[in-house]
Design a protein around this motif. Structure first.
Motif, PDB file in Angstrom:
ATOM      1  N   MET A   1       3.869   5.096  13.886  1.00  9.57           N
ATOM      2  CA  MET A   1       4.512   4.730  12.631  1.00  9.57           C
ATOM      3  C   MET A   1       4.606   5.993  11.778  1.00  9.57           C
ATOM      4  N   GLY A   2       5.728   6.145  11.097  1.00  6.22           N
ATOM      5  CA  GLY A   2       5.934   7.319  10.274  1.00  6.22           C
ATOM      6  C   GLY A   2       5.068   7.323   9.024  1.00  6.22           C
ATOM      7  N   THR A   3       4.853   8.520   8.525  1.00  9.25           N
ATOM      8  CA  THR A   3       4.023   8.679   7.332  1.00  9.25           C
ATOM      9  C   THR A   3       4.632   7.951   6.145  1.00  9.25           C
ATOM     10  N   ARG A   4       5.931   8.043   6.019  1.00  9.18           N
ATOM     11  CA  ARG A   4       6.615   7.392   4.899  1.00  9.18           C
ATOM     12  C   ARG A   4       6.368   5.881   4.910  1.00  9.18           C
ATOM     13  N   MET A   5       6.397   5.292   6.102  1.00 11.96           N
ATOM     14  CA  MET A   5       6.170   3.852   6.242  1.00 11.96           C
ATOM     15  C   MET A   5       4.718   3.496   5.896  1.00 11.96           C
ATOM     16  N   LYS A   6       3.767   4.359   6.294  1.00  6.61           N
ATOM     17  CA  LYS A   6       2.364   4.125   5.965  1.00  6.61           C
ATOM     18  C   LYS A   6       2.150   4.141   4.456  1.00  6.61           C
ATOM     19  N   VAL A   7       2.779   5.105   3.788  1.00  3.91           N
ATOM     20  CA  VAL A   7       2.671   5.200   2.326  1.00  3.91           C
ATOM     21  C   VAL A   7       3.243   3.947   1.682  1.00  3.91           C
ATOM     22  N   PHE A   8       4.404   3.523   2.152  1.00  2.58           N
ATOM     23  CA  PHE A   8       5.033   2.324   1.595  1.00  2.58           C
ATOM     24  C   PHE A   8       4.160   1.092   1.809  1.00  2.58           C
ATOM     25  N   ARG A   9       3.563   0.971   2.991  1.00  3.03           N
ATOM     26  CA  ARG A   9       2.709  -0.201   3.277  1.00  3.03           C
ATOM     27  C   ARG A   9       1.477  -0.253   2.382  1.00  3.03           C
ATOM     28  N   VAL A  10       0.818   0.900   2.187  1.00  4.35           N
ATOM     29  CA  VAL A  10      -0.386   0.897   1.348  1.00  4.35           C
ATOM     30  C   VAL A  10       0.000   0.667  -0.119  1.00  4.35           C
ATOM     31  N   PHE A  11       1.146   1.184  -0.541  1.00  9.88           N
ATOM     32  CA  PHE A  11       1.643   0.948  -1.901  1.00  9.88           C
ATOM     33  C   PHE A  11       1.882  -0.547  -2.118  1.00  9.88           C
ATOM     34  N   LYS A  12       2.541  -1.156  -1.166  1.00 12.49           N
ATOM     35  CA  LYS A  12       2.832  -2.591  -1.245  1.00 12.49           C
ATOM     36  C   LYS A  12       1.541  -3.421  -1.201  1.00 12.49           C
ATOM     37  N   ALA A  13       0.588  -3.030  -0.351  1.00 12.33           N
ATOM     38  CA  ALA A  13      -0.681  -3.751  -0.241  1.00 12.33           C
ATOM     39  C   ALA A  13      -1.462  -3.670  -1.551  1.00 12.33           C
ATOM     40  N   LEU A  14      -1.461  -2.496  -2.191  1.00  8.83           N
ATOM     41  CA  LEU A  14      -2.156  -2.343  -3.472  1.00  8.83           C
ATOM     42  C   LEU A  14      -1.558  -3.270  -4.526  1.00  8.83           C
ATOM     43  N   HIS A  15      -0.235  -3.328  -4.586  1.00 14.87           N
ATOM     44  CA  HIS A  15       0.397  -4.193  -5.579  1.00 14.87           C
ATOM     45  C   HIS A  15       0.166  -5.674  -5.275  1.00 14.87           C
ATOM     46  N   LYS A  16       0.165  -6.033  -4.018  1.00 16.73           N
ATOM     47  CA  LYS A  16      -0.100  -7.429  -3.645  1.00 16.73           C
ATOM     48  C   LYS A  16      -1.532  -7.819  -4.022  1.00 16.73           C
ATOM     49  N   THR A  17      -2.471  -6.932  -3.746  1.00 15.65           N
ATOM     50  CA  THR A  17      -3.875  -7.173  -4.096  1.00 15.65           C
ATOM     51  C   THR A  17      -4.039  -7.239  -5.609  1.00 15.65           C
ATOM     52  N   ARG A  18      -3.361  -6.341  -6.328  1.00 13.57           N
ATOM     53  CA  ARG A  18      -3.401  -6.342  -7.799  1.00 13.57           C
ATOM     54  C   ARG A  18      -2.950  -7.696  -8.339  1.00 13.57           C
ATOM     55  N   MET A  19      -1.876  -8.233  -7.779  1.00 14.73           N
ATOM     56  CA  MET A  19      -1.358  -9.522  -8.245  1.00 14.73           C
ATOM     57  C   MET A  19      -2.362 -10.649  -7.992  1.00 14.73           C
ATOM     58  N   ASN A  20      -3.065 -10.585  -6.883  1.00 19.57           N
ATOM     59  CA  ASN A  20      -4.038 -11.618  -6.532  1.00 19.57           C
ATOM     60  C   ASN A  20      -5.326 -11.482  -7.343  1.00 19.57           C
ATOM     61  N   ASN A  53      -2.396  11.898   4.578  1.00 18.23           N
ATOM     62  CA  ASN A  53      -3.254  10.951   5.298  1.00 18.23           C
ATOM     63  C   ASN A  53      -4.556  10.683   4.549  1.00 18.23           C
ATOM     64  N   GLN A  54      -5.108  11.702   3.890  1.00 21.05           N
ATOM     65  CA  GLN A  54      -6.306  11.512   3.070  1.00 21.05           C
ATOM     66  C   GLN A  54      -6.012  10.572   1.902  1.00 21.05           C
ATOM     67  N   MET A  55      -4.860  10.753   1.276  1.00 20.23           N
ATOM     68  CA  MET A  55      -4.501   9.890   0.143  1.00 20.23           C
ATOM     69  C   MET A  55      -4.214   8.460   0.593  1.00 20.23           C
ATOM     70  N   ILE A  56      -3.626   8.296   1.775  1.00 23.23           N
ATOM     71  CA  ILE A  56      -3.399   6.954   2.324  1.00 23.23           C
ATOM     72  C   ILE A  56      -4.743   6.270   2.567  1.00 23.23           C
ATOM     73  N   LYS A  57      -5.697   7.018   3.121  1.00 27.12           N
ATOM     74  CA  LYS A  57      -7.043   6.470   3.361  1.00 27.12           C
ATOM     75  C   LYS A  57      -7.705   6.064   2.048  1.00 27.12           C
ATOM     76  N   MET A  58      -7.581   6.922   1.028  1.00 27.73           N
ATOM     77  CA  MET A  58      -8.154   6.627  -0.288  1.00 27.73           C
ATOM     78  C   MET A  58      -7.530   5.354  -0.871  1.00 27.73           C
ATOM     79  N   ALA A  59      -6.212   5.248  -0.788  1.00 29.55           N
ATOM     80  CA  ALA A  59      -5.518   4.070  -1.319  1.00 29.55           C
ATOM     81  C   ALA A  59      -5.943   2.808  -0.570  1.00 29.55           C
ATOM     82  N   SER A  60      -6.104   2.907   0.734  1.00 27.94           N
ATOM     83  CA  SER A  60      -6.562   1.756   1.526  1.00 27.94           C
ATOM     84  C   SER A  60      -7.971   1.342   1.123  1.00 27.94           C
ATOM     85  N   ASP A  61      -8.832   2.330   0.900  1.00 27.15           N
ATOM     86  CA  ASP A  61     -10.200   2.039   0.468  1.00 27.15           C
ATOM     87  C   ASP A  61     -10.220   1.366  -0.897  1.00 27.15           C
TER      88      ASP A  61
END
Length: 104
Positions: A1-20, A53-61
């Protein structure tokens, strides 16, 4: 999976979690949205694959901590707060025992 897609997924996951996590709290929802967007915008021009990749990991955490650790509290009086835990945070309650039974 491309880096751009990983960034988009973690961005979307953060917003979904924020809403919940901050459901029915417009002030917290707005503050969290602004912070998420600000952090992603601040690092928009990053080109180093390793740093991205470090920032994606941080956002996931951060997303995991929000989802697993944050509980809403609502002030209902001068010295009283009612907690509103989400269903996924409620676990089986096992009573604490000072003197555990010894195995036979």
């Amino acid at each position: 999976m491309g880096t751009r897609m990983k960034v988009f997924r973690v961005f979307k996951a953060l917003h979904k979690t924020r809403m919940n996590v901050f459901k029915d709290d417009s002030r917290a929802l707005t503050a969290a949205r602004q912070k998420i967007n600000e952090e992603f915008r601040k690092n928009k021009g990053e080109t180093s694959e390793e740093k991205i990749n470090q920032m994606i990991k941080m956002a996931s955490d951060v997303e995991v901590v929000l989802r697993q650790s944050v509980i809403q509290g609502v002030h209902v009086g001068d010295k009283k707060i009612v907690l509103r835990p989400r269903e996924d945070l409620l676990l089986e309650n096992v009573p604490y025992c000072d003197n555990p039974r010894k195995k036979a």
